[in-house]
Design an enzyme around this catalytic site. Structure first.
Site, PDB file in Angstrom:
ATOM      1  N   CYS A  32      32.763  47.833  33.234  1.00 24.38           N
ATOM      2  CA  CYS A  32      34.192  47.697  33.582  1.00 24.38           C
ATOM      3  C   CYS A  32      35.013  48.308  32.457  1.00 24.38           C
ATOM      4  O   CYS A  32      34.483  49.083  31.653  1.00 24.38           O
ATOM      5  CB  CYS A  32      34.572  46.249  33.869  1.00 24.38           C
ATOM      6  SG  CYS A  32      34.407  45.129  32.458  1.00 24.38           S
ATOM      7  N   ASN A  52      34.999  45.154  29.224  1.00 21.50           N
ATOM      8  CA  ASN A  52      33.715  44.459  29.019  1.00 21.50           C
ATOM      9  C   ASN A  52      33.912  43.020  28.539  1.00 21.50           C
ATOM     10  O   ASN A  52      33.106  42.492  27.769  1.00 21.50           O
ATOM     11  CB  ASN A  52      32.801  45.231  28.053  1.00 21.50           C
ATOM     12  CG  ASN A  52      31.358  44.731  27.997  1.00 21.50           C
ATOM     13  OD1 ASN A  52      30.710  44.787  26.957  1.00 21.50           O
ATOM     14  ND2 ASN A  52      30.847  44.197  29.082  1.00 21.50           N
ATOM     15  N   CYS A  90      35.773  40.741  31.077  1.00 23.74           N
ATOM     16  CA  CYS A  90      36.031  39.957  32.298  1.00 23.74           C
ATOM     17  C   CYS A  90      34.995  40.223  33.397  1.00 23.74           C
ATOM     18  O   CYS A  90      34.137  39.392  33.677  1.00 23.74           O
ATOM     19  CB  CYS A  90      37.421  40.248  32.854  1.00 23.74           C
ATOM     20  SG  CYS A  90      38.778  39.902  31.718  1.00 23.74           S
ATOM     21  N   ARG A  91      35.092  41.392  34.048  1.00 23.28           N
ATOM     22  CA  ARG A  91      34.311  41.631  35.267  1.00 23.28           C
ATOM     23  C   ARG A  91      32.845  41.958  35.029  1.00 23.28           C
ATOM     24  O   ARG A  91      31.963  41.354  35.659  1.00 23.28           O
ATOM     25  CB  ARG A  91      34.959  42.762  36.074  1.00 23.28           C
ATOM     26  CG  ARG A  91      36.301  42.392  36.635  1.00 23.28           C
ATOM     27  CD  ARG A  91      37.042  43.617  37.130  1.00 23.28           C
ATOM     28  NE  ARG A  91      37.392  44.519  36.030  1.00 23.28           N
ATOM     29  CZ  ARG A  91      37.939  45.718  36.163  1.00 23.28           C
ATOM     30  NH1 ARG A  91      38.175  46.201  37.371  1.00 23.28           N
ATOM     31  NH2 ARG A  91      38.245  46.436  35.112  1.00 23.28           N
ATOM     32  N   SER A  92      32.565  42.943  34.167  1.00 24.67           N
ATOM     33  CA  SER A  92      31.149  43.328  34.009  1.00 24.67           C
ATOM     34  C   SER A  92      30.310  42.230  33.357  1.00 24.67           C
ATOM     35  O   SER A  92      29.146  42.056  33.753  1.00 24.67           O
ATOM     36  CB  SER A  92      30.997  44.671  33.286  1.00 24.67           C
ATOM     37  OG  SER A  92      31.515  44.637  31.983  1.00 24.67           O
ATOM     38  N   ASP A 152      40.836  43.987  38.673  1.00 22.39           N
ATOM     39  CA  ASP A 152      40.909  43.568  37.283  1.00 22.39           C
ATOM     40  C   ASP A 152      41.669  42.239  37.174  1.00 22.39           C
ATOM     41  O   ASP A 152      42.844  42.173  37.551  1.00 22.39           O
ATOM     42  CB  ASP A 152      41.648  44.674  36.523  1.00 22.39           C
ATOM     43  CG  ASP A 152      41.703  44.422  35.030  1.00 22.39           C
ATOM     44  OD1 ASP A 152      41.361  43.325  34.593  1.00 22.39           O
ATOM     45  OD2 ASP A 152      42.097  45.362  34.316  1.00 22.39           O
TER      46      ASP A 152
END
Ligand code: 4NP
Length: 153
Positions: free
Chosen positions: A8, A11, A13-15, A122
């Protein structure tokens, strides 16, 4: 060993959430000796930081253990990993710009077409971490099924 990298922007939050939830499914399937995962970002703002509290809260509430420090994706990752899964179109473009490599670079949401979403939005400014969890949970299950079929495991 089958190597999977989630990517993401920051690096944090999402990934990281995708990596943790994917490995949770890998463990449940009894495949932890054959599949490993990591995550990385395309932006440098949060290098060395732990995951965002919003991500850790979601993982903790579901009993999913996780520890990580944000790092940048590198060209080496394109050779080292078998699969690289991007969260949104900007991430996908940024990975393409690193050049060619051995890894298959795909959009994570390709593995959950029933959600109708092509990107994981995001949550950094929106705070919508539950939505991120829902999407990455669906898509990482689809991804694991895909990898199992491709490798016969
Ligand atoms: P992520 O979220 O890409 O899911 O880790 C973000 C984290 C930080 C920023 C943007 C997105 N930022 O602009 O600092």
């Amino acid at each position: 060993m089958i190597r999977v990298l989630f990517v993401c922007l920051g690096n944090i939050c999402r990934s990281p959430m995708a990596e943790a939830v994917f490995m949770h499914h890998v463990h449940a399937a009894g495949l932890a000796s054959q599949i490993i995962a990591d995550s990385a970002g395309t932006g440098h703002w949060h290098l060395g930081e732990p995951p965002h509290p919003g991500t850790m809260r979601i993982l903790h509430a579901r009993g999913i253990p996780y520890a990580h420090r944000a790092r940048l994706i590198t060209r080496h990752d394109l050779e080292h990993f078998d699969y690289i899964l991007t969260m949104d179109e900007m991430n996908w473009q940024d990975v393409q710009e690193l050049g060619p490599g051995r890894a298959k670079v795909m959009r994570l949401m390709e593995f959950a077409p029933h959600t109708g979403q092509t990107e994981v939005p995001d949550p950094y400014y929106s705070g919508r971490f539950e939505e991120v969890y829902h999407l990455v949970n669906e898509a990482t299950q689809g991804l694991l099924e895909y990898i199992r079929r491709e490798h016969g495991v």
